[in-house]
Design a protein around this motif. Structure first.
Motif, PDB file in Angstrom:
ATOM      1  N   LEU A  11       0.813  -1.210   0.000  1.00  0.00           N
ATOM      2  CA  LEU A  11       0.000   0.000   0.000  1.00  0.00           C
ATOM      3  C   LEU A  11       0.848   1.262   0.000  1.00  0.00           C
ATOM      4  O   LEU A  11       0.407   2.312  -0.419  1.00  0.00           O
ATOM      5  N   ALA A  12       2.077   1.146   0.494  1.00  0.00           N
ATOM      6  CA  ALA A  12       2.923   2.339   0.574  1.00  0.00           C
ATOM      7  C   ALA A  12       3.441   2.758  -0.792  1.00  0.00           C
ATOM      8  O   ALA A  12       3.920   3.861  -0.959  1.00  0.00           O
ATOM      9  N   THR A  13       3.323   1.871  -1.780  1.00  0.00           N
ATOM     10  CA  THR A  13       3.761   2.271  -3.114  1.00  0.00           C
ATOM     11  C   THR A  13       2.830   3.370  -3.616  1.00  0.00           C
ATOM     12  O   THR A  13       1.668   3.420  -3.242  1.00  0.00           O
ATOM     13  N   GLU A  14       3.370   4.219  -4.433  1.00  0.00           N
ATOM     14  CA  GLU A  14       2.646   5.443  -4.763  1.00  0.00           C
ATOM     15  C   GLU A  14       1.434   5.246  -5.659  1.00  0.00           C
ATOM     16  O   GLU A  14       0.424   5.870  -5.498  1.00  0.00           O
ATOM     17  N   GLU A  15       1.567   4.381  -6.611  1.00  0.00           N
ATOM     18  CA  GLU A  15       0.487   4.257  -7.589  1.00  0.00           C
ATOM     19  C   GLU A  15      -0.097   2.854  -7.562  1.00  0.00           C
ATOM     20  O   GLU A  15       0.586   1.898  -7.246  1.00  0.00           O
ATOM     21  N   PRO A  16      -1.370   2.727  -7.918  1.00  0.00           N
ATOM     22  CA  PRO A  16      -1.970   1.408  -7.965  1.00  0.00           C
ATOM     23  C   PRO A  16      -1.161   0.494  -8.880  1.00  0.00           C
ATOM     24  O   PRO A  16      -0.666   0.938  -9.911  1.00  0.00           O
ATOM     25  N   GLU A  51      -7.726  -0.970   1.332  1.00  0.00           N
ATOM     26  CA  GLU A  51      -6.967   0.257   1.625  1.00  0.00           C
ATOM     27  C   GLU A  51      -7.798   1.275   2.399  1.00  0.00           C
ATOM     28  O   GLU A  51      -9.011   1.359   2.237  1.00  0.00           O
ATOM     29  N   PHE A  52      -7.109   2.087   3.227  1.00  0.00           N
ATOM     30  CA  PHE A  52      -7.720   3.255   3.861  1.00  0.00           C
ATOM     31  C   PHE A  52      -7.097   4.479   3.208  1.00  0.00           C
ATOM     32  O   PHE A  52      -5.892   4.670   3.290  1.00  0.00           O
ATOM     33  N   LEU A  53      -7.932   5.248   2.570  1.00  0.00           N
ATOM     34  CA  LEU A  53      -7.440   6.476   1.933  1.00  0.00           C
ATOM     35  C   LEU A  53      -8.089   7.649   2.643  1.00  0.00           C
ATOM     36  O   LEU A  53      -9.311   7.676   2.805  1.00  0.00           O
ATOM     37  N   ASP A 225      -3.626   4.682   4.807  1.00  0.00           N
ATOM     38  CA  ASP A 225      -2.496   4.030   4.145  1.00  0.00           C
ATOM     39  C   ASP A 225      -1.922   5.016   3.146  1.00  0.00           C
ATOM     40  O   ASP A 225      -0.731   5.063   2.913  1.00  0.00           O
ATOM     41  N   ARG A 226      -2.834   5.796   2.539  1.00  0.00           N
ATOM     42  CA  ARG A 226      -2.423   6.905   1.686  1.00  0.00           C
ATOM     43  C   ARG A 226      -3.288   8.114   2.025  1.00  0.00           C
ATOM     44  O   ARG A 226      -4.392   7.973   2.560  1.00  0.00           O
ATOM     45  N   VAL A 227      -2.760   9.270   1.693  1.00  0.00           N
ATOM     46  CA  VAL A 227      -3.458  10.530   1.934  1.00  0.00           C
ATOM     47  C   VAL A 227      -3.603  11.249   0.597  1.00  0.00           C
ATOM     48  O   VAL A 227      -2.649  11.292  -0.175  1.00  0.00           O
ATOM     49  N   ALA A 228      -4.801  11.795   0.345  1.00  0.00           N
ATOM     50  CA  ALA A 228      -4.981  12.636  -0.842  1.00  0.00           C
ATOM     51  C   ALA A 228      -5.272  14.054  -0.352  1.00  0.00           C
ATOM     52  O   ALA A 228      -6.157  14.253   0.479  1.00  0.00           O
ATOM     53  N   VAL A 229      -4.507  15.021  -0.832  1.00  0.00           N
ATOM     54  CA  VAL A 229      -4.719  16.417  -0.437  1.00  0.00           C
ATOM     55  C   VAL A 229      -5.489  17.110  -1.553  1.00  0.00           C
ATOM     56  O   VAL A 229      -5.040  17.134  -2.705  1.00  0.00           O
ATOM     57  N   MET A 230      -6.670  17.636  -1.209  1.00  0.00           N
ATOM     58  CA  MET A 230      -7.498  18.315  -2.213  1.00  0.00           C
ATOM     59  C   MET A 230      -7.415  19.817  -2.071  1.00  0.00           C
ATOM     60  O   MET A 230      -7.322  20.343  -0.966  1.00  0.00           O
ATOM     61  N   ASN A 231      -7.452  20.499  -3.199  1.00  0.00           N
ATOM     62  CA  ASN A 231      -7.405  21.956  -3.223  1.00  0.00           C
ATOM     63  C   ASN A 231      -8.290  22.428  -4.367  1.00  0.00           C
ATOM     64  O   ASN A 231      -8.059  22.049  -5.516  1.00  0.00           O
ATOM     65  N   GLY A 233     -11.199  21.641  -5.560  1.00  0.00           N
ATOM     66  CA  GLY A 233     -11.805  20.653  -6.443  1.00  0.00           C
ATOM     67  C   GLY A 233     -10.850  19.671  -7.080  1.00  0.00           C
ATOM     68  O   GLY A 233     -11.261  18.762  -7.786  1.00  0.00           O
ATOM     69  N   ARG A 234      -9.537  19.860  -6.852  1.00  0.00           N
ATOM     70  CA  ARG A 234      -8.562  18.965  -7.483  1.00  0.00           C
ATOM     71  C   ARG A 234      -7.760  18.210  -6.431  1.00  0.00           C
ATOM     72  O   ARG A 234      -7.578  18.712  -5.330  1.00  0.00           O
ATOM     73  N   VAL A 235      -7.258  17.040  -6.825  1.00  0.00           N
ATOM     74  CA  VAL A 235      -6.346  16.318  -5.947  1.00  0.00           C
ATOM     75  C   VAL A 235      -4.944  16.835  -6.263  1.00  0.00           C
ATOM     76  O   VAL A 235      -4.445  16.648  -7.364  1.00  0.00           O
ATOM     77  N   GLU A 236      -4.346  17.516  -5.280  1.00  0.00           N
ATOM     78  CA  GLU A 236      -3.041  18.143  -5.555  1.00  0.00           C
ATOM     79  C   GLU A 236      -1.889  17.151  -5.354  1.00  0.00           C
ATOM     80  O   GLU A 236      -0.891  17.213  -6.033  1.00  0.00           O
ATOM     81  N   GLN A 237      -2.044  16.242  -4.394  1.00  0.00           N
ATOM     82  CA  GLN A 237      -1.022  15.201  -4.215  1.00  0.00           C
ATOM     83  C   GLN A 237      -1.648  14.014  -3.509  1.00  0.00           C
ATOM     84  O   GLN A 237      -2.497  14.166  -2.637  1.00  0.00           O
ATOM     85  N   ILE A 238      -1.201  12.825  -3.904  1.00  0.00           N
ATOM     86  CA  ILE A 238      -1.689  11.609  -3.254  1.00  0.00           C
ATOM     87  C   ILE A 238      -0.487  10.697  -3.036  1.00  0.00           C
ATOM     88  O   ILE A 238       0.380  10.582  -3.902  1.00  0.00           O
ATOM     89  N   GLY A 239      -0.410  10.080  -1.868  1.00  0.00           N
ATOM     90  CA  GLY A 239       0.726   9.203  -1.596  1.00  0.00           C
ATOM     91  C   GLY A 239       0.710   8.715  -0.167  1.00  0.00           C
ATOM     92  O   GLY A 239      -0.202   9.038   0.604  1.00  0.00           O
ATOM     93  N   ALA A 240       1.724   7.948   0.196  1.00  0.00           N
ATOM     94  CA  ALA A 240       1.844   7.467   1.574  1.00  0.00           C
ATOM     95  C   ALA A 240       2.001   8.691   2.484  1.00  0.00           C
ATOM     96  O   ALA A 240       2.624   9.677   2.072  1.00  0.00           O
ATOM     97  N   PRO A 241       1.438   8.646   3.718  1.00  0.00           N
ATOM     98  CA  PRO A 241       1.515   9.813   4.599  1.00  0.00           C
ATOM     99  C   PRO A 241       2.940  10.349   4.756  1.00  0.00           C
ATOM    100  O   PRO A 241       3.174  11.554   4.709  1.00  0.00           O
TER     101      PRO A 241
END
Ligand code: ATP
Ligand code: MG
Length: 370
Positions: A11-16, A51-53, A225-231, A233-241
């Motif tokens: 899960l820590a890998t960045e992309e599916p 996964e927990f996102l 397991d991963r965090v998505a930061v939204m700004n 209306g867009r996802v600005e970054q997604i990845g392991a915390p």
């Protein structure tokens, strides 16, 4: 390697890892407009099975809108949504919420006041046989550790117990995905930590896939397991915390996951950088000409020095740590987190040092507002 370690590593890998058909949720280029604003703007993301996102971002950035579209409570203007590899929302296809196998837990107390705990938990099971309902309700109440509470009414429960009933109700129909929109926001801080830890344990035991919305940075990083930061209306970054916290791609992301300061920096040659808070090194080959480095309170320290050019302006006692506010020669202020053994009075002169302990994050300098 244990199963848990294997899962964490995966899960820590960045992309599916190229298995979209087995993803619990896939959001593909989804947009939702509420005139005149675009609430969700061309968002794509994948929630893997198990996964927990966590989804973080300022108020109004589109978190709930995204969740409501996945649940089928809102129709996207554009894009596709897949659940377990099945299209549930696209230009030509629409699966109603009750057929999506998605569990929802909202921030506000949404239990039916006139139904008992068992009635609430069994609410989503009405289409099943009576004996099945009774068994499933008993199992789920055991899972959330509320055995014996089935005959009580919501007003006879504590806040934490009510939240667990809401969770039990969402889990009961065995949804493939759970969507939780600030589920702990109404709980007091002590209870919140306890209910949160409990919820994570329950969901892991149920092998659920979950998408959590939270305003709380610590919660986002500790639960996801991963965090998505939204700004906007867009996802600005997604990845392991760890990655998003230590390697933010923008000023916005850096500030979204904790206190962050940005210091103008200049090259001094040989990978060296000079800043107002002292030197640091960055072996990156291509650095912007106009740059800033990100500094968090634990990256900065100081020595008391009567000839120092910075001054301590405030101190906040935090038990094991002291959070100092320091004014640098330019007037810029930043805060340093130091162990309680380093005690300096406000007004003292100090010499500030950077102690990153890792390569600092370098970002292009922001354009100054006129
Ligand atoms: N039904 C609606 N009609 C019009 N505008 C809406 C509607 N629902 C949401 N919006 C707008 O869409 C944007 C995104 O709202 P959303 O509820 O998704 O934000 P959020 O990230 O969940 O915020 P919060 O953290 O405050 O819950 C906001 O600007 C909001 O005002
Ligand atoms: Mg919301």
């Amino acid at each position: 390697m244990s199963k848990v370690q294997q899962r964490d590593q995966q899960l820590a890998t960045e992309e599916p890892s190229g298995l979209p058909a087995s993803a619990a949720v896939e959001v593909r280029m989804v947009t939702k407009q509420f005139e005149p604003a675009t609430a969700v703007d061309d968002v794509s993301l994948t929630l893997r099975r198990g996964e927990f996102l966590t989804l973080v971002g300022p108020s109004g950035c589109g978190k709930s809108t995204l969740l409501r579209m996945i649940a089928g409570l809102l129709e996207p203007d554009r894009g596709e949504i897949l659940l377990g590899g099945r299209i549930v929302s696209s230009a030509g296809r629409w699966v109603p919420p009750e057929d999506r196998a998605v569990g929802l837990v909202f921030q506000e107390n949404t239990l039916f006041p006139h139904l008992t705990v068992a009635g609430n938990v069994g609410f989503g099971l009405v289409r099943r046989a009576k004996s099945h309902i009774a068994r499933r309700v008993a199992d789920v109440l055991e899972l959330v550790e509320l055995v014996g509470y089935g005959d009580r009414f919501p007003h006879e429960l504590s806040g934490g117990e009510r939240q667990r009933v809401a969770l039990a109700r969402a889990i009961a129909p065995e949804p493939t995905v759970l969507l939780l929109d600030e589920p702990f926001a109404n709980l007091d801080p002590n209870l919140r930590a306890q209910v949160r830890a409990h919820t994570v344990e329950i969901l892991r035991r149920a092998e659920a896939s979950a998408l959590f919305v939270t305003h709380d940075q610590q919660e986002a990083m500790s639960m996801g397991d991963r965090v998505a930061v939204m700004n906007q209306g867009r996802v600005e970054q997604i990845g392991a915390p760890k990655t998003v916290f230590h390697l933010p791609k923008s000023h916005f992301v850096a500030s979204s996951l904790g206190e962050a300061y940005f210091l103008p920096a200049s090259h001094t040659g040989g990978g060296g950088l000079s800043t107002e808070a002292g030197p640091c090194s960055c072996p990156e080959e291509t650095l912007p000409t106009e740059m800033e480095i990100m500094v968090r309170p634990h990256d900065v320290t100081f020595d008391a020095d009567p000839n120092g050019e910075s001054v301590v302006t405030a101190v906040e006692f935090q038990g094991a740590f002291l959070l100092y506010e320091v004014e640098l020669p330019s007037g810029r202020r930043l805060r340093c987190l130091l162990p309680h053994t380093i005690e300096v009075d406000p007004g003292s002169k100090v010499r500030v040092r950077l102690e990153h302990g890792h390569v600092p994050v370098v970002l292009p300098a922001r354009v100054k507002e006129k």
